[in-house]
Each structure stands twice: as structure tokens, then as C-alpha cells.
Design a protein around this motif. Structure first.
Motif, PDB file in Angstrom:
ATOM      1  N   UNK A  91       0.911  -1.136  -0.094  1.00  0.00           N
ATOM      2  CA  UNK A  91       0.029   0.001   0.002  1.00  0.00           C
ATOM      3  C   UNK A  91       0.767   1.173  -0.025  1.00  0.00           C
ATOM      4  N   UNK A  92       2.191   1.201   0.706  1.00  0.00           N
ATOM      5  CA  UNK A  92       2.804   2.498   0.617  1.00  0.00           C
ATOM      6  C   UNK A  92       3.436   2.751  -0.645  1.00  0.00           C
ATOM      7  N   UNK A  93       3.945   1.470  -1.353  1.00  0.00           N
ATOM      8  CA  UNK A  93       4.336   1.680  -2.514  1.00  0.00           C
ATOM      9  C   UNK A  93       3.546   2.045  -3.536  1.00  0.00           C
ATOM     10  N   UNK A  94       2.564   1.702  -3.536  1.00  0.00           N
ATOM     11  CA  UNK A  94       1.171   2.115  -4.520  1.00  0.00           C
ATOM     12  C   UNK A  94       0.998   3.819  -4.239  1.00  0.00           C
ATOM     13  N   UNK A  95       0.981   4.091  -2.825  1.00  0.00           N
ATOM     14  CA  UNK A  95       0.747   5.536  -2.582  1.00  0.00           C
ATOM     15  C   UNK A  95       1.901   6.461  -3.133  1.00  0.00           C
ATOM     16  N   UNK A  96       3.083   5.865  -3.344  1.00  0.00           N
ATOM     17  CA  UNK A  96       4.344   6.529  -3.664  1.00  0.00           C
ATOM     18  C   UNK A  96       4.161   6.804  -5.208  1.00  0.00           C
ATOM     19  N   UNK A  97       3.709   5.553  -5.901  1.00  0.00           N
ATOM     20  CA  UNK A  97       3.724   5.686  -7.276  1.00  0.00           C
ATOM     21  C   UNK A  97       2.645   6.427  -7.715  1.00  0.00           C
ATOM     22  N   UNK A  98       1.752   6.605  -7.092  1.00  0.00           N
ATOM     23  CA  UNK A  98       0.567   7.508  -7.360  1.00  0.00           C
ATOM     24  C   UNK A  98       1.033   9.080  -7.168  1.00  0.00           C
ATOM     25  N   UNK A  99       1.690   9.169  -6.080  1.00  0.00           N
ATOM     26  CA  UNK A  99       2.292  10.694  -5.690  1.00  0.00           C
ATOM     27  C   UNK A  99       3.200  11.053  -6.879  1.00  0.00           C
ATOM     28  N   UNK A 100       4.220  10.172  -7.227  1.00  0.00           N
ATOM     29  CA  UNK A 100       5.193  10.202  -7.974  1.00  0.00           C
ATOM     30  C   UNK A 100       4.473  10.899  -9.523  1.00  0.00           C
TER      31      UNK A 100
END
Lengths: 432, 432
Positions: B38-47
Motif C-alpha cells: 500500500x505504501x509503494x502504491x501511494x508512492x507511485x501515485x504521488x510520483x
């Protein structure tokens, strides 16, 4: 250790909080290694005890149960105590191990070691009843000791602090070297007590001497100061010369000439003394490990406290000048330009949170680079073991022969042993 | 997750208990990675959001605040939401991260990323006030995105399960490739909108194309099936040809000839579409990662239950025949011979605890070997970055030039890029 829970963060996680968390995480890790030190110590003591019992058992069985009966009984009692201490150390660290997600292989190897130890009472009974052969007993002891050393090896794999990892690398290699020394004692005893060394036994002696040297080379590269001077004293001891002469005899006498059988006792005693001295070196590494953990732990706690003070003063200073420094509420653009001003305030005080973040990142990167050499030493060892297994399978040869072949390949190609081992392992991947 | 405490063991720790602990440890680790997903997903979206805002900000500033004002305002709002989601994901995993002793570097990088994000409101205000230059804004966005991708990189470093680690390696590389694509979009936009490409800009374009290719090569090596076919579809899309033609124009036009400035919009749109497609590939990897975690988690729970049943049946069977099988009390030699009999009982039932221990050890060894290639991909990336930094410092050249020099060295020596980078880094150690 697991009782220390940090309060759950609010949804606005801040850089400062994670900076603190990074430090706290290091501290937890050091606490874990303080406990690990006790486990490693108990393994070292148990291994030494088992090596002694192996020697006594061989002499006991070899003499038709005439000699070493009393010594062996005392050792059995002592080793039961050492095994109990090992199990206690395991029980003490078990919870931390289970919550430490990288330690799954370590736990697996502990299970193997315990399973091996569980068979000891049965083996001893069979020795008492003269049902076990020397080679059966030796095989069990060697396997069990190997399992125990692997526990320390796997523990070393989980360390992230370079100087601590280095000491565990030194530890594993001195333990391994001492075990090869113990196997050399057994091989030599077999030869000297029979008065003959056939080719296989001579080759085995050579292999064990060579294997010890390799281990001690790595040990020297990572040893603590005190353990290094103990090692140099061991090397300079007159006993080494006598051992060297007897080794020469063993590898050159051949299967036909007969040796004085009284040399067996002399050999056994010399090698036993040597192993006891190696144990002292091991203890010295263990003590350096413990001190280093305590030292790093104290340092880490101080840095954490220092950082806490700095962050608090930054926030306070900031509170009196600008509304936002460390924490910027999401979606709030008004007044956010002040964040830049706040940054300047931090810089005026000599340290901004940016400096702290940079410093922590730099420090961790440096640690990870320093850690590299310790990890490589472990990796080299693992690769060599893999290469030896490969050669044993592919060529259907013994462990000793595989080691010898590997060394020959390295010498022929003018390369380092780990390089040849790596090349071999990678080739196997291509060929299979 | 941390609420699951295992009862403290008694001093007689058994092989069976540690076998179970090894499994439980794996399960904990998988739970941790479900959260990490979930953290990685949120990073991907934010990037992705920041990449879009970077593009809009550049066009906004480049047009003297005439164009993209509305789009930019919408993106700012959206990105605040994405940043809040990222912070929430961090808050959710923070406790686990702090108790996960290997994650100290990860926490440090999270602090860096958060600190960078904390400056976003200030930067936006300066953009609104037309106080920030295009290059200042670009630099902040690039740095912040780099910090965020590093978080995923460090997360990948902490994985011990090969297929999961592989997917995170794919993730990091598609993210990195997309970021190079974003930088290429910016470089191309600058050139096309001015109608000129000077040598430096042409070289930068070439570097960014090359860097993307390298990332996608690694991505392909670790990609999931679906993400791979999405990647092939992207490659086969007619848009790629058009982009290729414009790239050729950019690197061959030179500083004197003038290009049609309308091409700038076309370029921006093509590259934006490409990045959106890359985001879909990223999402597909993310979803494969999630499914793999759930799958492995379910498997691991089943194996644990299965093992529990086996151990219970072994103990029961054993209880009815011999007093000691798994647990041998220390110091008890009487009746210990039965342990050997007990072992046989276990074998009769088809599975002994020895089999279970062996199996777990074998499985973990195999996993660690499979993990090797994922770790190597990460290590290669790290080494290349280190080599580039070294070249930048030693030769006082730019990042692009250092990358180019490294590639030239590799080509001249007929070696792979990571090899040359490794040689360079190790040389630097010798020379410094």
C-alpha cells in the motif's frame, strides 16, 4: 524489548518523526544484538565442549572403553550444562527472533541444531553400550558442531552495523578454523595411534591444515586488537613448530613405514592445547563483540537524545517565528512561504532539520558501504561451500577432494579462491 | 500485527518450536509486505501526480503564467490528496517499520522524502508569485521524485521472498524509467518550444533515452506477465514511432537550424500519453505484487497449519510408543535410546521431524539463491549510481556526462555496464 511501543502516528507523518524512528530502529537492532551475543557465546562454549567430548569419545571407543571413561563422564555432565545454557539463551531471544522478519533462515538453522542435539543422549547411550563405531560418533559430532556454527553464521548475516558484523565474521571464522583443527586432531590421532598414514589420510590432513589457514586469514582481517595479539602469540608459541614437524611426518611417512605409536598421545595433547588457545581467542572476540554492542548502544542513545533536543529546539524556535517549519499541513498554501523562512531560522541556529536528515542518510550509506566487506566475506564462504557441493555431486568426489580441486583450479588460473568458486557456481547455473 | 505475541518458551527450547517459529517469522514478513504494498502504491501515485504537476508548472511558468493555470490548480489539489494518502500509508506502517530492525535506512529515506514534500507548499507559493524559475521548480520536483523512488528502492532491499523482491525490482525500474521519460519530456519541451537544441540539450536527450532503456531492460527481466504484455503493447503503439522521429530531430537538428515551435505541444502530449501508459504498467506490477503477497501469505498459513498437524501427530504417535522424540530433557540419558526408536516411528509415518527440518532449510536456501538475482539488480543500480557520483567528483563533470562516460568505458572494454561500474568503484577504494 517488544514492550516498547511507540505511539501510533497521526496521518500527518513528519520528517522529524521518521528521523527519530530511524534512530530508534538502530537502537532496537543493537539491543537485539546484545542478546544475540549471549547466544553466540553459548554456542561457542557448547561447540568447544562437544569438540572435547568428541576427542574423549574417540579415545574411549578406540581403546576398547579402557581409557578416558572418567574424563568422558565429566564432559557429558558439563556439556549437558552447556546445552542447557544454549537452550536458555535461545529461549531468551526467541521472541525477538520471531518478530525479526529477516531471521527466518536463522530460526530454521536453530531448529536443525536443536534436532541434532536431541539425538545426543541416544548416541551417548550407544557409545556406553559399545554399539556405536568411532566413525559414527565422529560423524554425529561433526554434523552437530557444523549445525551450531551455522547458527552463528546466519546470525552474522542479519547484522546491519559494520563493526559488529565484522566481529561476528571473525567469530564464525575462528570457530570454523578451530573445528578444522579439531578434525585434524582426530585424523592425526587415527594415523599416529595406528602408526600409519595412508594416502587418503595424508590428503585429509593436508586439506584440514589448508582449510584452517583460509579461516584464520579471514579471521585476521576482521579480528579485534586483543584477539589478534592472542593469535600472534599462538603462532609464535614453540608448540606450533612441534605440530608442524608432526604434520610433516604425517603427510610424508606413507602407508608402509611405521611410526612410534606413543606419538598419538603427544599429538592429541598438543592439538588439544592449541584448541584451548583458539577458544581463548574466540572468547576474546566474543568479549570485543559485547563491548562494541554496548558502546554502539550508548552512542546511539546519546545521538537520539541529542537529536531529540535539536528537533525540539528547532520546533520551539520555529514556533516563535513562523507557523510552519517541519510540519506543513496538506493543502494549506497560505502562509506556506514561511516554511522557507523557517528553514532559514533553522540554518541560523547552525543546524536545520535538513542537515539532520542529510547526516542520517550519509551515515547510513557509509555504514552500508562498510558493511559490504563483512557481507562479502560471508558470501565468499557461502559460495565456496556451494562450489564444493557442486563438485562433489558432479564429479562424485569427497568433500576433501572437492576442496583440493577448487584450490588447484584457483592456483592454475592464478585467481583467488572465491573468484573461482563464484565462476563455478555461475557456470553450473548455465549448464543445468 | 505486533499484538500477536508468542508465549515465551521454556528453557528447554525444542527443534519443533523453532521450526514453527521459522514459519511464523515468514508469515509476519508477508503481512509486513502486504502493508508495504500500500505504501509503494501511494508512492507511485504521488510520483505520477508530481510528474504531472512538474510538466504543468513548467508550461505555466514558460508561458508567463498564461497557460495551464487551471490544470495546475486542479493538480495541486489532487496532489495534496495523494500526499495525504502517502502520509496515511506511512502512519499505518510506521510501527512495523520501527520494529523491523533492518529498516533503519528505509526510515531515513522516508524522512528525506517527507522533508522534501514539506517544502512543496512554499515552492508553489513562489510559482504563484512568479518568483520561482523553471529550473528551480524542475530541480525541486526532480529531487522530490528521486527521494520518493528511493523509498521504494530501500523497501525492495528489505524483502526476503524472491518473487516478491523481483516484483519490487520491476517496480523500482519502471518508476525510474518513467521518471527519465518525464525528464526527457521536459528537456524536449524546452528544445521544441525554443525551436533549438544546443549540444548540451541534445546530449541530455540521448542520455535520458539511454537511461530509460536500461531501466526497462531490468524491468522486463522481473516483470509480471500482464505488465510485460502491457509493455509490449506500449512498444508496438504507433506513438513510439512518432516519438522516435521527434527524438531524431532533437539530436540532429543542432543549435543553428530552427524547428517549428508548434511541435512542442505535440511532443508534450505524446510523452504525457507515454507516461500515462507507463503508469498503467506500474499499476499492473503493483497489483501483481499485491496478489503475490496474498498468495504467498495464504500458502504460508497453510504450510504452517499443515506442519502443526504433522508435528502434533508425530508427538502423539511418539507419546504412545516412546517417552522422548522431539524433546530430550538435558542430562537425561536413561531411556534416551528410545529417541532413536522414536525417530523410526516418525519415519514409519512417512515424515519425521528431521524431514521437516531438512525441508525448511532446503526451501530457505533455495529462496535465498533465487533472491540473489533480485538483490544483484538492486546492487547493480546502486553501484552504477556510486560510479556516476565518483566520476562527477573526480572529473568535475555533470551527471549526464558521467553516465555517458561510463557507457563509453563499457563499450570500449566490451563489458557490461555494471561490471565497469563495479571496477570503477573498487578502483576508487584503492586510489583514495
Amino acid at each position: 524489548m517488544n514492550t516498547k511501543r511507540h505511539p501510533r502516528m497521526t496521518a500527518t507523518a513528519t520528517a522529524a518523526e521518521f528521523l527519530m524512528a530511524s534512530r530508534q530502529c538502530e537502537i532496537r537492532n543493537l539491543e537485539y544484538f546484545l542478546q544475540m551475543g549471549r547466544l553466540v557465546q553459548s554456542v561457542g562454549n557448547l561447540v568447544h565442549g562437544l569438540q572435547r567430548e568428541r576427542g574423549a569419545t574417540n579415545l574411549y571407543l578406540g581403546s576398547g572403553c579402557q581409557r578416558f571413561a572418567r574424563e568422558r563422564t565429566a564432559m557429558v555432565k558439563e556439556n549437558d550444562q552447556l546445552a542447557a545454557t544454549f537452550r536458555q539463551a535461545l529461549a531468551d531471544i526467541q521472541e525477538d527472533l520471531t518478530t525479526h522478519p529477516v531471521s527466518s533462515p536463522l530460526l530454521g538453522h536453530i531448529a536443525s541444531a536443536l534436532h541434532s542435539l536431541d539425538q545426543l543422549p541416544g548416541l551417548r547411550q550407544r557409545v556406553n553400550d559399545q554399539e556405536a563405531s568411532v566413525s559414527e560418533a565422529t560423524e554425529w559430532f561433526c554434523d552437530s558442531i557444523h549445525q551450531l556454527i551455522t547458527v552463528v553464521f546466519e546470525a552474522a548475516e542479519t547484522v546491519a552495523e559494520p563493526s559488529i558484523a565484522g566481529l561476528l565474521v571473525a567469530m564464525v571464522h575462528v570457530m570454523n578454523g578451530k573445528e578444522y583443527c579439531g578434525q585434524e586432531r582426530a585424523a592425526g590421532s587415527a594415523g599416529f595411534s595406528s602408526g600409519h598414514f595412508d594416502n587418503a589420510l595424508s590428503r585429509r590432513m593436508m586439506h584440514l591444515v589448508e582449510a584452517q589457514e583460509r579461516c584464520f586469514e579471514v579471521f585476521v582481517g576482521f579480528a579485534s586488537e586483543e584477539s589478534l595479539s592472542l593469535w600472534q602469540a599462538l603462532r609464535a608459541h614453540p608448540r606450533e613448530l612441534e605440530i608442524e614437524r608432526m604434520r610433516q611426518m604425517a603427510v610424508s611417512v606413507g602407508p608402509y613405514k611405521s611410526l612410534d605409536k606413543d606419538m598419538a598421545d603427544r599429538w592429541f595433547n598438543l592439538m588439544t592445547e592449541r584448541m584451548d588457545d583458539l577458544k581463548k581467542i574466540e572468547d576474546s572476540v566474543e568479549s570485543a563483540f559485547h563491548h562494541r554492542c554496548v558502546e554502539r548502544y550508548t552512542e546511539a542513545r546519546h545521538s537520539l537524545a541529542h537529536q531529540e533536543t535539536l528537533l525540539a529546539s528547532l520546533e520551539q524556535r520555529h514556533a516563535s517565528t513562523a507557523p510552519v517549519l517541519v510540519v506543513c499541513d496538506n493543502g494549506v498554501e497560505a502562509g506556506a512561504a514561511d516554511a522557507w523562512a523557517g528553514e532559514c531560522v533553522g540554518q541560523q541556529s547552525g543546524r536545520s532539520i535538513f542537515d539532520l536528515v542529510q547526516e542520517q542518510t550519509r551515515r547510513l550509506r557509509q555504514m552500508s558501504e562498510e558493511l559490504q566487506s563483512a557481507k562479502e566475506a560471508l558470501e565468499d564462504r557461502r559460495t565456496q561451500e556451494k562450489a564444493v557441493l557442486l563438485l562433489m555431486e558432479h564429479r562424485n568426489i569427497s568433500n576433501d577432494e572437492a576442496h583440493r580441486l577448487l584450490r588447484k583450479l584457483a592456483m592454475d588460473q592464478g585467481k583467488r579462491l572465491p573468484e573461482v568458486a563464484r565462476a563455478l557456481v555461475s557456470m553450473a547455473g548455465v549448464l543445468s
